[in-house]
Design a protein around this motif. Structure first.
Motif, PDB file in Angstrom:
ATOM      1  N   HIS A   1       0.819  -1.208   0.000  1.00  0.00           N
ATOM      2  CA  HIS A   1       0.000   0.000   0.000  1.00  0.00           C
ATOM      3  C   HIS A   1       0.857   1.264   0.000  1.00  0.00           C
ATOM      4  O   HIS A   1       0.509   2.245  -0.673  1.00  0.00           O
ATOM      5  N   ILE A   2       1.958   1.254   0.720  1.00  0.00           N
ATOM      6  CA  ILE A   2       2.840   2.426   0.694  1.00  0.00           C
ATOM      7  C   ILE A   2       3.383   2.642  -0.713  1.00  0.00           C
ATOM      8  O   ILE A   2       3.432   3.771  -1.218  1.00  0.00           O
ATOM      9  N   ASN A   3       3.791   1.564  -1.363  1.00  0.00           N
ATOM     10  CA  ASN A   3       4.333   1.689  -2.715  1.00  0.00           C
ATOM     11  C   ASN A   3       3.310   2.224  -3.708  1.00  0.00           C
ATOM     12  O   ASN A   3       3.678   2.827  -4.722  1.00  0.00           O
TER      13      ASN A   3
ATOM     14  N   GLN B   1       1.456   9.743  -0.408  1.00  0.00           N
ATOM     15  CA  GLN B   1       0.390  10.251   0.455  1.00  0.00           C
ATOM     16  C   GLN B   1       0.251   9.355   1.684  1.00  0.00           C
ATOM     17  O   GLN B   1       0.115   8.138   1.568  1.00  0.00           O
ATOM     18  N   ALA B   2       0.286   9.950   2.855  1.00  0.00           N
ATOM     19  CA  ALA B   2       0.207   9.190   4.104  1.00  0.00           C
ATOM     20  C   ALA B   2      -1.193   8.612   4.303  1.00  0.00           C
ATOM     21  O   ALA B   2      -2.194   9.185   3.853  1.00  0.00           O
ATOM     22  N   PHE B   3      -1.259   7.482   4.976  1.00  0.00           N
ATOM     23  CA  PHE B   3      -2.529   6.860   5.342  1.00  0.00           C
ATOM     24  C   PHE B   3      -2.299   6.070   6.620  1.00  0.00           C
ATOM     25  O   PHE B   3      -1.178   5.642   6.908  1.00  0.00           O
ATOM     26  N   PRO B   4      -3.326   5.859   7.418  1.00  0.00           N
ATOM     27  CA  PRO B   4      -3.149   5.124   8.677  1.00  0.00           C
ATOM     28  C   PRO B   4      -3.101   3.613   8.451  1.00  0.00           C
ATOM     29  O   PRO B   4      -3.925   3.055   7.733  1.00  0.00           O
ATOM     30  N   TYR B   5      -2.124   2.970   9.065  1.00  0.00           N
ATOM     31  CA  TYR B   5      -2.004   1.515   9.000  1.00  0.00           C
ATOM     32  C   TYR B   5      -1.448   1.020  10.320  1.00  0.00           C
ATOM     33  O   TYR B   5      -0.857   1.780  11.103  1.00  0.00           O
ATOM     34  N   ILE B   6      -1.615  -0.267  10.567  1.00  0.00           N
ATOM     35  CA  ILE B   6      -1.065  -0.851  11.787  1.00  0.00           C
ATOM     36  C   ILE B   6      -0.702  -2.315  11.532  1.00  0.00           C
ATOM     37  O   ILE B   6      -1.418  -3.037  10.834  1.00  0.00           O
ATOM     38  N   PHE B   7       0.430  -2.720  12.075  1.00  0.00           N
ATOM     39  CA  PHE B   7       0.979  -4.071  11.914  1.00  0.00           C
ATOM     40  C   PHE B   7       0.603  -4.904  13.123  1.00  0.00           C
ATOM     41  O   PHE B   7       0.784  -4.480  14.265  1.00  0.00           O
ATOM     42  N   GLY B   8       0.077  -6.112  12.858  1.00  0.00           N
ATOM     43  CA  GLY B   8      -0.381  -6.940  13.958  1.00  0.00           C
ATOM     44  C   GLY B   8       0.365  -8.243  14.151  1.00  0.00           C
ATOM     45  O   GLY B   8      -0.062  -9.089  14.921  1.00  0.00           O
ATOM     46  N   GLY B   9       1.484  -8.432  13.453  1.00  0.00           N
ATOM     47  CA  GLY B   9       2.234  -9.677  13.575  1.00  0.00           C
ATOM     48  C   GLY B   9       1.852 -10.650  12.472  1.00  0.00           C
ATOM     49  O   GLY B   9       2.619 -10.876  11.540  1.00  0.00           O
ATOM     50  N   ASP B  10       0.644 -11.209  12.571  1.00  0.00           N
ATOM     51  CA  ASP B  10       0.183 -12.145  11.540  1.00  0.00           C
ATOM     52  C   ASP B  10      -0.829 -11.500  10.602  1.00  0.00           C
ATOM     53  O   ASP B  10      -1.593 -12.183   9.918  1.00  0.00           O
ATOM     54  N   GLY B  11      -0.817 -10.191  10.548  1.00  0.00           N
ATOM     55  CA  GLY B  11      -1.726  -9.474   9.666  1.00  0.00           C
ATOM     56  C   GLY B  11      -1.526  -7.980   9.797  1.00  0.00           C
ATOM     57  O   GLY B  11      -0.563  -7.512  10.415  1.00  0.00           O
ATOM     58  N   ALA B  12      -2.432  -7.220   9.219  1.00  0.00           N
ATOM     59  CA  ALA B  12      -2.347  -5.765   9.267  1.00  0.00           C
ATOM     60  C   ALA B  12      -3.723  -5.195   8.981  1.00  0.00           C
ATOM     61  O   ALA B  12      -4.616  -5.882   8.464  1.00  0.00           O
ATOM     62  N   ALA B  13      -3.891  -3.923   9.324  1.00  0.00           N
ATOM     63  CA  ALA B  13      -5.119  -3.196   9.011  1.00  0.00           C
ATOM     64  C   ALA B  13      -4.734  -1.799   8.552  1.00  0.00           C
ATOM     65  O   ALA B  13      -3.659  -1.286   8.904  1.00  0.00           O
ATOM     66  N   LEU B  14      -5.608  -1.175   7.793  1.00  0.00           N
ATOM     67  CA  LEU B  14      -5.329   0.156   7.256  1.00  0.00           C
ATOM     68  C   LEU B  14      -6.641   0.831   6.906  1.00  0.00           C
ATOM     69  O   LEU B  14      -7.701   0.193   6.883  1.00  0.00           O
ATOM     70  N   ALA B  15      -6.558   2.120   6.647  1.00  0.00           N
ATOM     71  CA  ALA B  15      -7.728   2.875   6.215  1.00  0.00           C
ATOM     72  C   ALA B  15      -7.314   3.813   5.093  1.00  0.00           C
ATOM     73  O   ALA B  15      -6.220   4.381   5.124  1.00  0.00           O
ATOM     74  N   VAL B  16      -8.185   3.957   4.103  1.00  0.00           N
ATOM     75  CA  VAL B  16      -7.907   4.839   2.967  1.00  0.00           C
ATOM     76  C   VAL B  16      -9.140   5.671   2.651  1.00  0.00           C
ATOM     77  O   VAL B  16     -10.271   5.291   2.978  1.00  0.00           O
ATOM     78  N   ASP B  17      -8.909   6.807   1.989  1.00  0.00           N
ATOM     79  CA  ASP B  17     -10.017   7.660   1.578  1.00  0.00           C
ATOM     80  C   ASP B  17     -10.744   7.032   0.386  1.00  0.00           C
ATOM     81  O   ASP B  17     -10.229   6.102  -0.242  1.00  0.00           O
TER      82      ASP B  17
END
Length: 382
Positions: free
Chosen positions: A66-68, A73-89
């Motif tokens: 998603h960063i690539n 443009q910045a967006f919120p994301y979070i790393f959970g070890g065995d997965g991840a979550a994020l939010a986009v406009d």
């Protein structure tokens, strides 16, 4: 309709981690944004087989892809070890769904790993009785990480695991853009006792204020540790040749290149890097000592995602005090938690350029970390 594209860009960067225990630090995401979630099916079995580095790498791939694609443009994301979550406009929702589908296909074809992926509008999360609020924690002048509150991520993850809002896999052979994703550093061995991976979530249907007070106490205890429990040395982690994650990085970065050729390419790259780091050689704008120090400074070793996650280099006395506070709160029906002791921490990296300071480093316990602590938490009802 109001344009919400710049919502995240305009949030303040919070420098004190302890401020993130306050609801006043968070801002509700706009209704028209969407939340994407991903997690690995059967991560417990992979951990038992000693493949947690693979689990972390696939989880981090969700963020790096998603960063690539973000165009800076910045967006919120979070790393959970065995997965991840994020939010986009809303302007990026379709592209995010496409990326998640590509990652699902890639994880299956490259590793034989089943990756669940889903997407849900923030408005639907709110209709379900939960919120998605975010804050920006400034790790350094060049890097900040999103923190989440409101219960919405947990709700979206639970819905995903129940088969709701699922996204289909992309066409066979689809490849994500994972440029910059790597795992070249050695694990960081505990220096003060053990590497403690901690996952804490509020109990359902209880007033949030009591949970926030306990989180403030836990963060305060952690900040009393040497360097607030930072699991990486201040001058950065160690580097070996060949690096322990060479084969895994070859899988991640090979695209349609053969594994043999990509291994050779990475061996050559890593040998050059190892010489520069060992000898402290400078070239152009690249200074090895500064880069290693920034690895530590930028490390994402503590976070809020509808609860608290921390990977700490922790002494026995502080661990006992943290456990005591959490046990009391658990018995009082305020929270659930899982805690895992390990000998070392693991680092998964995303490096857009070695000449800039905006590289990110996702830290987890090396022997199951957040995934194992989460399983432990789920096995212990309030």
């Amino acid at each position: 309709m109001k344009d919400t594209t710049g919502f995240y860009d305009n949030l303040p960067r919070i420098a004190q981690f302890s401020e993130l225990t306050s609801p006043a630090s968070y801002w509700s995401l706009p209704d028209d944004w969407v939340v994407g979630t991903a997690d690995i099916v059967g991560s417990t079995g992979l951990i038992a087989e000693g493949q947690y580095k693979l689990v972390n790498m696939i989880g981090a791939s969700v963020i790096s892809a998603h960063i690539n694609a973000s165009g800076g443009q910045a967006f919120p994301y979070i790393f959970g070890g065995d997965g991840a979550a994020l939010a986009v406009d809303p302007a990026r929702a379709a592209e995010s769904a496409r990326i998640l589908g590509v990652l699902k296909r890639w994880a299956d074809e490259e590793f034989g790993v089943s990756l669940r992926v889903a997407q849900v509008p923030v408005s639907e999360i709110r209709a379900g009785g939960f919120d998605v609020s975010v804050a920006r924690y400034r790790a350094s002048g060049a890097v900040d990480y999103a923190m989440f509150s409101g219960g919405g991520l947990s709700w979206a993850e639970a819905r995903m695991k129940a088969g709701e809002n699922a996204l289909p896999a992309a066409e066979p052979g689809a490849q994500p853009d994972l440029e910059g994703l790597s795992c070249r550093w050695s694990n960081a061995t505990a220096r003060n006792g053990c590497i403690l991976s901690l996952v804490v979530r509020p109990a359902p249907d209880r007033p949030r204020a009591a949970f926030d007070r306990v989180m403030h106490d836990i963060v305060e205890l952690a900040e009393g540790l040497h360097r607030s429990g930072h699991p990486l040395p201040p001058d950065g982690p160690g580097l070996e040749f060949p690096p322990p994650g060479l084969d895994l990085e070859a899988h991640v970065s090979r695209g349609r290149t053969s594994m043999f050729r990509r291994r050779l390419e990475l061996l050559a790259e890593n040998l050059i890097a190892w010489v520069f780091f060992k000898a402290g050689l400078k070239t152009g704008e690249f200074e090895p000592a500064h880069y290693k120090a920034m690895v530590s400074t930028n490390a994402d070793f503590r976070k809020f995602d509808d609860g608290l996650k921390m990977t700490l280099d922790c002494d026995a006395g502080t661990q006992w005090r943290i456990r005591s506070v959490l046990d009391t709160a658990r018995k009082g029906g305020i929270l659930r938690y899982g805690m895992v002791e390990q000998e070392a921490a693991m680092i998964t990296c995303f490096v857009p350029s070695i000449h800039q300071d905006d590289h990110i480093h996702l830290v987890d316990g090396a022997s199951g970390g957040y995934a194992k602590a989460t399983e432990m938490m789920r096995a212990r009802p309030v």
